[in-house]
Design an enzyme around this catalytic site. Structure first.
Site, PDB file in Angstrom:
ATOM      1  N   GLY A  46       0.888  -1.173   0.000  1.00 54.11           N
ATOM      2  CA  GLY A  46       0.000   0.000   0.000  1.00 54.11           C
ATOM      3  C   GLY A  46       0.913   1.207   0.000  1.00 54.11           C
ATOM      4  N   GLU A  47       0.737   2.074   0.959  1.00 57.04           N
ATOM      5  CA  GLU A  47       1.571   3.275   1.061  1.00 57.04           C
ATOM      6  C   GLU A  47       2.027   3.383   2.513  1.00 57.04           C
ATOM      7  OE1 GLU A  47       2.602   5.218  -1.463  1.00 57.04           O
ATOM      8  OE2 GLU A  47       3.780   6.197   0.101  1.00 57.04           O
ATOM      9  N   CYS A  77       6.161  -5.339   0.499  1.00 54.09           N
ATOM     10  CA  CYS A  77       6.230  -4.026  -0.137  1.00 54.09           C
ATOM     11  C   CYS A  77       6.170  -2.900   0.908  1.00 54.09           C
ATOM     12  CB  CYS A  77       5.163  -3.915  -1.224  1.00 54.09           C
ATOM     13  SG  CYS A  77       5.620  -2.715  -2.465  1.00 54.09           S
ATOM     14  N   HIS A 167       4.690  -7.959  -4.473  1.00 51.07           N
ATOM     15  CA  HIS A 167       3.333  -8.298  -4.022  1.00 51.07           C
ATOM     16  C   HIS A 167       3.063  -9.779  -4.284  1.00 51.07           C
ATOM     17  CE1 HIS A 167       1.279  -4.375  -3.192  1.00 51.07           C
ATOM     18  NE2 HIS A 167       2.378  -3.941  -3.784  1.00 51.07           N
ATOM     19  N   GLU A 169       0.649 -11.566  -3.292  1.00 49.98           N
ATOM     20  CA  GLU A 169      -0.787 -11.906  -3.263  1.00 49.98           C
ATOM     21  C   GLU A 169      -1.467 -11.708  -4.615  1.00 49.98           C
ATOM     22  OE1 GLU A 169       0.553  -9.146  -2.376  1.00 49.98           O
ATOM     23  OE2 GLU A 169      -0.810  -7.464  -2.752  1.00 49.98           O
TER      24      GLU A 169
END
Ligand code: GLN
Length: 191
Positions: A46-47, A77, A167, A169
């Site tokens: 995400g961030e 990430c 990532h 997923e």
């Protein structure tokens, strides 16, 4: 066995699906009390800046730090950035994994790419999706480097802590999640 996904921001649903496909129960963690019921915690992509703000808003930082001191945590990430002891150019967040993270080390959103990686003990050819991904710029001696991409460290394990730049997923390959759950979480006693 219950595996939590920090559910304040980012790729939560995909990780819960992957956890359930591995035969464990996925829990969206939004509150400190939920940390008591899980065998391991996943920090999604995400961030990291936004996630840190939400962690502070929920007053969760000390509880996440003490969970990560001795319980399994897998940072993907932005989650890698949250877990790193050092984040280049800024303050660390949860900070329990003995690595240095360099944010956005592979360029911008338009530079996102997918590649196949050899991940030691996990897969010879893991499909890894990089989206404004961080790299692991340095690791301390005892940290195991599990994968590199063109010389950059992109997956590592430090005792009960696992982190990857990409990532896992977003493709159907469950091997890295299975590794986390079976090798790193299944020996946890839950009260
Ligand atoms: N660039 C993001 C950060 O610095 C991480 C990107 C991601 O999780 N896909 O937090």
């Amino acid at each position: 066995m219950k595996i939590g996904v920090l559910a304040l921001q980012g790729a939560v649903t995909e990780h819960i699906k992957a956890i359930e496909a591995c035969g464990a129960e996925g829990v969206a963690v939004k509150q400190i009390v939920q940390l008591d019921e899980i065998a391991g915690l996943l920090l999604p992509g995400g961030e990291s800046t936004a996630m840190r703000r939400l962690i502070d808003y929920a007053h969760m930082l000390p509880a996440l730090q003490s969970f990560a001191k001795d319980k399994p945590v897998f940072g993907t990430c932005a989650g890698l950035i949250l877990l790193a002891e050092t984040v280049e150019g800024e303050e660390a967040h949860i900070g329990q994994m003995r690595i240095a993270a360099r944010r956005n080390a592979f360029g911008r959103q338009v530079d996102s790419f997918e590649t196949k990686l050899a991940i030691q003990g996990v897969s010879d050819s893991f499909p890894a999706v990089f989206i404004r991904a961080p790299k692991i710029a340095a690791v301390e001696n005892e940290v195991e480097v599990l994968a590199t991409h063109e010389g950059d460290i992109v997956c590592a394990r430090d005792r009960h802590l696992l982190a990857c730049s990409f990532h896992p997923e977003l493709t159907g390959d469950l091997s890295l999640m299975k590794f986390f759950i079976k090798e790193m979480c299944s020996n946890q006693l839950i009260h």
